[in-house]
Design a protein around this motif. Structure first.
Motif, PDB file in Angstrom:
ATOM      1  N   PHE A  19       4.290   2.155   2.147  1.00 12.52           N
ATOM      2  CA  PHE A  19       4.245   1.727   3.689  1.00 12.52           C
ATOM      3  C   PHE A  19       5.465   0.847   3.617  1.00 12.52           C
ATOM      4  N   SER A  20       6.201   0.296   2.724  1.00 14.15           N
ATOM      5  CA  SER A  20       7.593  -0.431   2.611  1.00 14.15           C
ATOM      6  C   SER A  20       8.796   0.393   2.488  1.00 14.15           C
ATOM      7  N   GLY A  21       8.662   1.207   1.537  1.00 16.16           N
ATOM      8  CA  GLY A  21       9.936   2.020   1.039  1.00 16.16           C
ATOM      9  C   GLY A  21      10.395   1.054   0.060  1.00 16.16           C
ATOM     10  N   ILE A  22      10.069   0.260  -0.232  1.00 16.35           N
ATOM     11  CA  ILE A  22      10.706  -0.586  -1.160  1.00 16.35           C
ATOM     12  C   ILE A  22       9.954  -0.401  -2.640  1.00 16.35           C
ATOM     13  N   ARG A  23      10.563  -0.456  -4.006  1.00 13.51           N
ATOM     14  CA  ARG A  23      10.127  -0.195  -4.775  1.00 13.51           C
ATOM     15  C   ARG A  23       9.011  -1.035  -5.621  1.00 13.51           C
ATOM     16  N   SER A  24       9.566  -2.157  -5.956  1.00 13.98           N
ATOM     17  CA  SER A  24       8.749  -3.241  -6.741  1.00 13.98           C
ATOM     18  C   SER A  24       7.897  -4.015  -5.848  1.00 13.98           C
ATOM     19  N   SER A  83       0.749  -1.162   0.147  1.00 12.55           N
ATOM     20  CA  SER A  83      -0.041  -0.021  -0.057  1.00 12.55           C
ATOM     21  C   SER A  83       0.880   1.188  -0.044  1.00 12.55           C
ATOM     22  N   ALA A  84       0.324   2.338  -0.452  1.00 12.50           N
ATOM     23  CA  ALA A  84       0.788   3.808  -0.390  1.00 12.50           C
ATOM     24  C   ALA A  84       0.391   4.509   0.734  1.00 12.50           C
ATOM     25  N   MET A  85       0.838   5.649   1.313  1.00 14.37           N
ATOM     26  CA  MET A  85       0.396   6.327   2.352  1.00 14.37           C
ATOM     27  C   MET A  85      -1.061   6.908   1.846  1.00 14.37           C
ATOM     28  N   ASP A  86      -1.331   7.024   0.662  1.00 16.55           N
ATOM     29  CA  ASP A  86      -2.692   7.867   0.360  1.00 16.55           C
ATOM     30  C   ASP A  86      -3.751   6.645   0.220  1.00 16.55           C
ATOM     31  N   GLY A  87      -3.606   5.653   0.741  1.00 15.18           N
ATOM     32  CA  GLY A  87      -4.415   4.448   0.889  1.00 15.18           C
ATOM     33  C   GLY A  87      -4.634   3.970  -0.508  1.00 15.18           C
ATOM     34  N   GLN A  88      -3.693   4.068  -1.497  1.00 11.20           N
ATOM     35  CA  GLN A  88      -3.751   3.323  -2.829  1.00 11.20           C
ATOM     36  C   GLN A  88      -2.906   2.290  -2.692  1.00 11.20           C
ATOM     37  N   ARG A 144      14.192   4.585   3.432  1.00 10.77           N
ATOM     38  CA  ARG A 144      13.457   4.960   4.578  1.00 10.77           C
ATOM     39  C   ARG A 144      12.691   6.203   4.412  1.00 10.77           C
ATOM     40  N   GLU A 145      13.042   7.200   3.570  1.00 10.44           N
ATOM     41  CA  GLU A 145      12.611   8.480   3.405  1.00 10.44           C
ATOM     42  C   GLU A 145      11.200   8.257   2.646  1.00 10.44           C
ATOM     43  N   ILE A 146      11.128   7.210   1.666  1.00 11.99           N
ATOM     44  CA  ILE A 146      10.055   6.959   0.979  1.00 11.99           C
ATOM     45  C   ILE A 146       9.015   6.363   1.949  1.00 11.99           C
ATOM     46  N   GLN A 147       9.497   5.300   2.721  1.00 13.26           N
ATOM     47  CA  GLN A 147       8.818   4.583   3.730  1.00 13.26           C
ATOM     48  C   GLN A 147       8.018   5.401   4.543  1.00 13.26           C
ATOM     49  N   LYS A 148       8.792   6.679   4.912  1.00 16.38           N
ATOM     50  CA  LYS A 148       8.031   7.612   6.107  1.00 16.38           C
ATOM     51  C   LYS A 148       6.995   8.457   5.223  1.00 16.38           C
ATOM     52  N   THR A 149       7.043   8.754   4.011  1.00 15.17           N
ATOM     53  CA  THR A 149       6.373   9.764   3.339  1.00 15.17           C
ATOM     54  C   THR A 149       5.523   9.217   2.220  1.00 15.17           C
ATOM     55  N   LYS A 150       5.753   7.962   1.632  1.00 10.92           N
ATOM     56  CA  LYS A 150       5.000   7.697   0.515  1.00 10.92           C
ATOM     57  C   LYS A 150       4.291   6.199   0.356  1.00 10.92           C
TER      58      LYS A 150
END
Ligand code: FES
Ligand SMILES: [Fe+2]
Length: 431
Positions: A332-337, A187-192, A324-330
């Motif tokens: 749930f995992s911070g891992i791309r694929s 999941s993404a932080m915006d619920g998508q 870890r920055e993407i995990q905080k902001t974008k």
């Protein structure tokens, strides 16, 4: 949870293990056809079911899958010369055809008949769906490959990648049948859901992310199990994500009507690693260029490969490039694929002592959301135990049962998913 003994029984597939003997009764993907593209092209190393093998395409286009080591003194045949319908060991020149017959022994006197007594281990192969299939079991192989829809469609309808995975086949496969994890891990932080594809139904995806506690309905089928994961949908309706497990290692993942179908294949490489073939395909039309580009460039639905594969760029050794920055902001995992997200949580699950690639299932605390996993383990253990009585898996004699689709669809409350989605599942309708 499984006992330590059952965990070893259901996971270990190397030669001589009961599960290994069970799986060997099925045709299985061995490598991509593209790995042995041309007649007389370079041989390739393949590890499969704990065995080291070499594959080569002979002068007539047939694919041989043979022991990695020469029958003479064990030199690696990977270095062999692939010429005139056989692979020739570069140590003393012994040559073998695709069936493992020694057809030339040039360092013996011309009168010697010794070569007629020398046989290299070899396995029957077939090609379909851009994959070389092999039969590693005893006796004659099943007459037909499983009738998976991907094998029926032209190659421009298919996108396929192969990866090596640093875990036993089972924990990779189990993730495919654990619907609730998608609402978190993917999941993404915006619920998508992460990685929107340029196809599909955004509303269905939203329900998928909103209701994080799906109720699983698991049904037994001729090919394995079908699971409907039920989430709250629009007013008076439920979203059903329907996923099938086809014995022994295929998973059809839910796709929305009219979007590409997705199949995950988890073939044992050895006890602690597996091959992952991820196949996206459409029944009646080619995949669009836009979609292929998104698979190639967005690197979300498919992981990026190092030098064409089979190692993914995001892997165990680099913590899957977690940001870890993407995990905080974008996300749930911070891992791309998505495949790397799955691998991060499954390649080193609390390991069994002495087997880092096999999760210790004796210490799990399974919940209601794990109902499909529990059923798969039961079915595999039942299959292995019936082999003890000398019975071959019946699914190998009925390839037609493998023609099935999965779907993610809204149905009215009170409609059983297998009834409401029956025409999608049977392949009668797609859009
Ligand atoms: S080791 Fe292969 S021919 Fe001698
Ligand atoms: Fe997943």
């Amino acid at each position: 949870m499984l006992s330590e003994a059952d965990n070893m029984l259901v996971t270990r597939t190397d030669s001589g293990t009961p599960m290994g003997e069970y799986m060997r009764r099925f045709w299985m993907p061995a490598l991509m056809s593209s790995e042995v593209l041309e007649p007389d092209s370079a041989p390739v190393r393949i590890r499969l079911m704990g065995e080291d093998l070499v594959a080569f395409r002979d002068t007539e286009g047939r694919v041989g899958l043979v022991d990695a080591y020469c029958a003479h003194r064990g030199a690696p045949l990977f270095f062999g010369r692939n010429e005139e319908c056989g692979i020739r060991c570069i140590y003393h020149g012994w040559k073998y055809d695709v069936d493992g017959n020694c057809v030339d022994m040039p360092n013996e006197p011309p009168t010697s008949r010794f070569k007629t007594h020398v046989q290299l281990k070899s396995y029957p192969t077939r090609e379909a769906g851009e994959v070389v299939w092999a039969y590693l079991g005893p006796g004659e192989p099943p007459a037909e490959l499983p009738d998976l829809e991907w094998l029926r469609v032209p190659s421009d309808h298919v996108y396929i990648r192969k990866y090596v995975v640093e875990s036993n086949y089972l924990q990779a496969l189990e993730g495919d049948h654990d619907s609730s994890h998608a609402s978190f891990l993917h999941s993404a932080m915006d619920g998508q859901i992460v990685g929107e594809r340029p196809v599909g139904n955004a509303e269905i995806r939203r329900f998928h992310m909103k209701d994080k506690a799906p109720k699983l309905h698991v049904l037994n089928t001729a090919y394995g199990i079908i699971t409907g994961a039920r989430r709250n949908g629009s007013e008076g309706r439920y979203l059903w994500r329907i996923v099938s497990w086809l014995k022994p290692f295929y998973s059809l993942i839910a796709s929305e009507p009219g979007t590409p179908l997705l199949l995950n294949v988890r073939v044992p490489r050895d006890d602690e690693t597996s091959w992952f073939y991820r196949v996206s395909y459409q029944p009646d039309r080619p995949l669009t260029e836009e979609l292929r580009r998104s698979y190639d460039e967005d690197l979300v639905m498919f992981s990026e490969l190092v030098d064409g594969g089979p190692q993914a760029k995001e892997n165990l050794d680099n913590d899957y490039l977690i940001d870890r920055e993407i995990q905080k902001t974008k996300t749930f995992s911070g891992i791309r694929s998505i495949p790397a997200q799955d691998r991060a949580v499954s390649e080193r699950m609390a390991p069994t002592k002495g087997f880092p690639g096999i999760g210790d299932r004796s210490r799990e605390r399974l919940a209601a959301s794990d109902a499909a996993i529990v059923q798969i383990r039961k079915d595999l253990l039942r299959g292995v135990r019936s082999m003890d009585e000398g019975v071959a898996p019946p699914e190998t004699a009925t390839p037609e049962i493998y023609f099935v689709r999965s779907v993610a669809i809204e149905l009215g409350e009170g409609v059983p998913f297998d009834v409401g989605a029956a025409r999608y599942i049977s392949g009668e309708i797609w859009e």
